[in-house]
Scaffold this motif. Structure first.
Motif, PDB file in Angstrom:
ATOM      1  N   ASP A 133       0.787  -1.100  -0.146  1.00  0.00           N
ATOM      2  CA  ASP A 133      -0.025  -0.094  -0.053  1.00  0.00           C
ATOM      3  C   ASP A 133       0.793   1.302  -0.004  1.00  0.00           C
ATOM      4  N   ASP A 134       1.965   1.323   0.526  1.00  0.00           N
ATOM      5  CA  ASP A 134       2.657   2.479   0.777  1.00  0.00           C
ATOM      6  C   ASP A 134       4.190   2.445   0.229  1.00  0.00           C
ATOM      7  N   ILE A 135       4.311   1.453  -0.653  1.00  0.00           N
ATOM      8  CA  ILE A 135       5.623   1.532  -1.417  1.00  0.00           C
ATOM      9  C   ILE A 135       5.396   1.790  -2.855  1.00  0.00           C
ATOM     10  N   GLU A 136       5.882   2.563  -3.522  1.00  0.00           N
ATOM     11  CA  GLU A 136       5.864   3.058  -4.854  1.00  0.00           C
ATOM     12  C   GLU A 136       6.805   2.239  -5.655  1.00  0.00           C
ATOM     13  N   PRO A 137       6.591   1.211  -6.789  1.00  0.00           N
ATOM     14  CA  PRO A 137       7.397   0.325  -7.554  1.00  0.00           C
ATOM     15  C   PRO A 137       8.466   1.633  -8.207  1.00  0.00           C
ATOM     16  N   ASP A 138       9.631   1.077  -8.278  1.00  0.00           N
ATOM     17  CA  ASP A 138      10.532   2.015  -8.869  1.00  0.00           C
ATOM     18  C   ASP A 138      10.209   1.799 -10.548  1.00  0.00           C
ATOM     19  N   PRO A 139       9.768   3.033 -11.125  1.00  0.00           N
ATOM     20  CA  PRO A 139       9.739   3.137 -12.451  1.00  0.00           C
ATOM     21  C   PRO A 139      10.848   2.684 -13.338  1.00  0.00           C
ATOM     22  N   ASP A 140      12.086   2.821 -12.841  1.00  0.00           N
ATOM     23  CA  ASP A 140      13.288   2.396 -13.731  1.00  0.00           C
ATOM     24  C   ASP A 140      13.429   1.056 -13.687  1.00  0.00           C
ATOM     25  N   VAL A 141      12.805   0.189 -12.967  1.00  0.00           N
ATOM     26  CA  VAL A 141      13.322  -1.192 -12.856  1.00  0.00           C
ATOM     27  C   VAL A 141      12.394  -1.821 -14.198  1.00  0.00           C
ATOM     28  N   ARG A 142      12.899  -2.439 -15.082  1.00  0.00           N
ATOM     29  CA  ARG A 142      12.335  -2.838 -16.315  1.00  0.00           C
ATOM     30  C   ARG A 142      12.843  -4.380 -16.593  1.00  0.00           C
ATOM     31  N   ARG A 143      12.349  -4.928 -17.666  1.00  0.00           N
ATOM     32  CA  ARG A 143      12.873  -6.518 -18.047  1.00  0.00           C
ATOM     33  C   ARG A 143      14.044  -6.067 -18.802  1.00  0.00           C
ATOM     34  N   ILE A 144      15.248  -6.861 -18.551  1.00  0.00           N
ATOM     35  CA  ILE A 144      16.267  -7.151 -19.444  1.00  0.00           C
ATOM     36  C   ILE A 144      16.087  -7.456 -20.793  1.00  0.00           C
ATOM     37  N   ARG A 145      16.596  -6.716 -21.938  1.00  0.00           N
ATOM     38  CA  ARG A 145      16.495  -7.216 -23.199  1.00  0.00           C
ATOM     39  C   ARG A 145      17.519  -8.435 -23.580  1.00  0.00           C
ATOM     40  N   LYS A 146      17.631  -9.148 -24.532  1.00  0.00           N
ATOM     41  CA  LYS A 146      18.561 -10.236 -24.891  1.00  0.00           C
ATOM     42  C   LYS A 146      19.801  -9.398 -25.210  1.00  0.00           C
ATOM     43  N   ASP A 147      19.761  -8.311 -25.884  1.00  0.00           N
ATOM     44  CA  ASP A 147      20.838  -7.458 -26.315  1.00  0.00           C
ATOM     45  C   ASP A 147      21.868  -6.894 -24.975  1.00  0.00           C
ATOM     46  N   GLU A 148      21.165  -7.070 -23.829  1.00  0.00           N
ATOM     47  CA  GLU A 148      21.910  -6.579 -22.588  1.00  0.00           C
ATOM     48  C   GLU A 148      22.547  -7.566 -21.689  1.00  0.00           C
ATOM     49  N   MET A 149      22.723  -8.848 -22.173  1.00  0.00           N
ATOM     50  CA  MET A 149      23.540  -9.955 -21.407  1.00  0.00           C
ATOM     51  C   MET A 149      24.665  -9.460 -21.080  1.00  0.00           C
ATOM     52  N   ASP A 150      25.446  -8.560 -21.539  1.00  0.00           N
ATOM     53  CA  ASP A 150      26.771  -8.238 -21.292  1.00  0.00           C
ATOM     54  C   ASP A 150      26.831  -7.128 -20.020  1.00  0.00           C
ATOM     55  N   VAL A 151      25.574  -6.372 -19.899  1.00  0.00           N
ATOM     56  CA  VAL A 151      25.204  -5.712 -18.826  1.00  0.00           C
ATOM     57  C   VAL A 151      24.911  -6.304 -17.412  1.00  0.00           C
ATOM     58  N   ILE A 152      24.104  -7.470 -17.680  1.00  0.00           N
ATOM     59  CA  ILE A 152      23.461  -8.023 -16.546  1.00  0.00           C
ATOM     60  C   ILE A 152      24.327  -9.105 -15.989  1.00  0.00           C
ATOM     61  N   MET A 153      25.227  -9.694 -16.644  1.00  0.00           N
ATOM     62  CA  MET A 153      25.967 -10.754 -16.208  1.00  0.00           C
ATOM     63  C   MET A 153      26.911 -10.370 -15.087  1.00  0.00           C
ATOM     64  N   PRO A 154      27.809  -9.398 -15.145  1.00  0.00           N
ATOM     65  CA  PRO A 154      28.396  -8.833 -13.862  1.00  0.00           C
ATOM     66  C   PRO A 154      27.725  -8.818 -12.580  1.00  0.00           C
ATOM     67  N   ALA A 155      26.581  -8.197 -12.660  1.00  0.00           N
ATOM     68  CA  ALA A 155      25.580  -8.129 -11.285  1.00  0.00           C
ATOM     69  C   ALA A 155      25.355  -9.594 -11.150  1.00  0.00           C
ATOM     70  N   CYS A 156      24.926 -10.387 -11.997  1.00  0.00           N
ATOM     71  CA  CYS A 156      24.462 -11.814 -11.446  1.00  0.00           C
ATOM     72  C   CYS A 156      25.591 -12.475 -10.902  1.00  0.00           C
ATOM     73  N   VAL A 157      26.709 -12.453 -11.672  1.00  0.00           N
ATOM     74  CA  VAL A 157      28.097 -13.166 -11.062  1.00  0.00           C
ATOM     75  C   VAL A 157      28.437 -12.465  -9.450  1.00  0.00           C
ATOM     76  N   ALA A 158      28.453 -11.208  -9.396  1.00  0.00           N
ATOM     77  CA  ALA A 158      28.353 -10.692  -8.163  1.00  0.00           C
ATOM     78  C   ALA A 158      27.503 -11.025  -7.099  1.00  0.00           C
ATOM     79  N   MET A 159      26.228 -11.218  -7.476  1.00  0.00           N
ATOM     80  CA  MET A 159      25.155 -11.855  -6.534  1.00  0.00           C
ATOM     81  C   MET A 159      25.320 -13.158  -5.996  1.00  0.00           C
ATOM     82  N   PHE A 160      25.534 -13.995  -6.988  1.00  0.00           N
ATOM     83  CA  PHE A 160      25.908 -15.234  -6.932  1.00  0.00           C
ATOM     84  C   PHE A 160      26.990 -15.700  -6.206  1.00  0.00           C
TER      85      PHE A 160
END
Length: 280
Positions: A133-160
Motif C-alpha cells: 500500500d505504501d511503497i511505490e514501484p521503482d519506474p526504472d526497474v524493467r525487463r532486461i533485453r536479450k542484447d543486454e546480457m553483457d550488462v546484466i552478467m557482472p551483476a549476476c556473478v557478483a550476486m551469486f
C-alpha cells in the motif's frame, strides 16, 4: 504390513507426480516449474525424479539433479531417498527443500557426504498476493533485453558469489550459469534498474507456474545500498509477477539476513514456512 518401494519415475508417471507437486504449489514451485515444462524424462528434466510408494500409491518425490530436493516427503520417504542417494553417490551441488525433511535427509547423508561447505538450516519462506500500500514501484526497474546480457552478467556473478560463497564462473567457465541467465532474460523474467550503464538493482522470477512463482537473485550494488532501492525495486518486480505470472509470489531468504527480511516485510511479504540448504 505396509509395503514400500522407491523407483525412478518416467513419462507415464507424470500425472501422479504433478498431483503431488501441485498439492503444495508455493513450496514446490521450483521443481513443479521444471516438470511442467520438461516432463519426467531425465534428459529433458536435467535429473531423475524418484518416487516413494506405500501400498502401491505414490506418496512422496525427490528430485535428484544439480540439487537434491525432497518433495512432500514423509520421514519414511526421506529415509528411503537417503538410502538411494547413498548408493548413487553425491552428484548434486546442494540439498535444498522444506526445512524439516531436508534436515533429516542431511542427518542421514552427512556421514557419507559430509562435510558440507555451508549449512543454512533456517531460510524463511515468504509470500504475498498483493502489492504494498505504501511503497511505490521503482519506474526504472524493467525487463532486461536479450542484447543486454553483457550488462546484466557482472551483476549476476557478483550476486551469486556474494550469496553462495563461490563464483559461478568456476568449473565449466560459467557456461551453465550464463545459459541459465540467458534463459531468464529470454523468457522475460530478468529485471533490473540500470543507471548510466550500470546495474544498481536486479532480481529474477526464477521459477514460474500458473499457481505460484518465486523471486530469486535479489541484489543491490554495494555502493547503492541503504537508499531503499531493494524495496522499490522489489515492488516493481512484484508488480510484473502478479500481473503476468501467478497470483502468489514467494521467495526464501537466509534467517541471518535481517536487513533483507525487514525489506521484504515492508513490501508485504510474510513468513509461511522455512527452507534449508546444504551447500557442497
Amino acid at each position: 504390513m505396509t509395503q514400500t518401494t522407491t523407483r525412478v519415475l518416467g513419462p507415464g508417471d507424470l500425472g501422479a507426480a504433478l498431483a503431488i507437486l501441485e498439492s503444495e504449489p508455493v513450496t514446490n514451485a521450483f521443481v513443479t516449474a521444471r516438470v511442467q515444462v520438461a516432463g519426467l524424462d531425465p534428459w529433458r528434466l536435467g535429473g531423475e525424479m524418484w518416487g516413494y510408494y506405500a501400498d502401491g500409491q505414490l506418496r512422496s518425490l525427490c528430485y535428484s539433479g544439480a540439487n537434491l530436493v525432497p518433495i512432500c516427503a514423509t520421514p519414511e520417504a526421506v529415509r528411503a531417498f537417503a538410502d538411494r542417494a547413498r548408493r548413487a553417490g553425491r552428484r548434486c551441488s546442494s540439498i535444498v527443500g522444506p526445512a524439516e525433511p531436508t534436515a533429516l535427509l542431511w542427518r542421514l547423508l552427512e556421514p557419507n557426504w559430509g562435510p558440507a561447505r555451508d549449512v543454512r538450516a533456517n531460510q524463511p519462506l515468504m509470500i504475498t498476493e498483493r502489492m504494498p500500500d505504501d511503497i511505490e514501484p521503482d519506474p526504472d526497474v524493467r525487463r532486461i533485453r536479450k542484447d543486454e546480457m553483457d550488462v546484466i552478467m557482472p551483476a549476476c556473478v557478483a550476486m551469486f558469489t556474494e550469496e553462495v560463497g563461490v563464483s559461478p564462473m568456476a568449473g565449466d567457465g560459467g557456461l551453465l550459469y550464463q545459459a541459465r541467465v540467458a534463459e531468464l532474460v529470454g523468457t522475460g523474467r530478468s529485471f533490473a534498474r540500470i543507471d548510466d550503464g550500470k546495474v544498481v538493482f536486479k532480481a529474477e522470477i526464477g521459477a514460474a507456474t500458473p499457481q505460484a512463482c518465486q523471486i530469486q537473485g535479489v541484489w543491490v550494488d554495494p555502493e547503492y545500498r541503504g537508499r531503499g532501492l531493494s524495496e522499490t525495486g522489489m515492488a516493481a518486480v512484484l508488480r510484473y509477477a502478479l500481473a503476468d505470472v501467478s497470483p502468489i509470489v514467494s521467495l526464501y531468504v537466509n534467517d541471518y539476513n535481517t536487513a533483507a527480511r525487514a525489506s521484504y516485510r515492508r513490501v508485504g511479504f510474510r513468513e509461511v514456512g522455512a527452507f534449508m540448504s546444504v551447500l557442497f
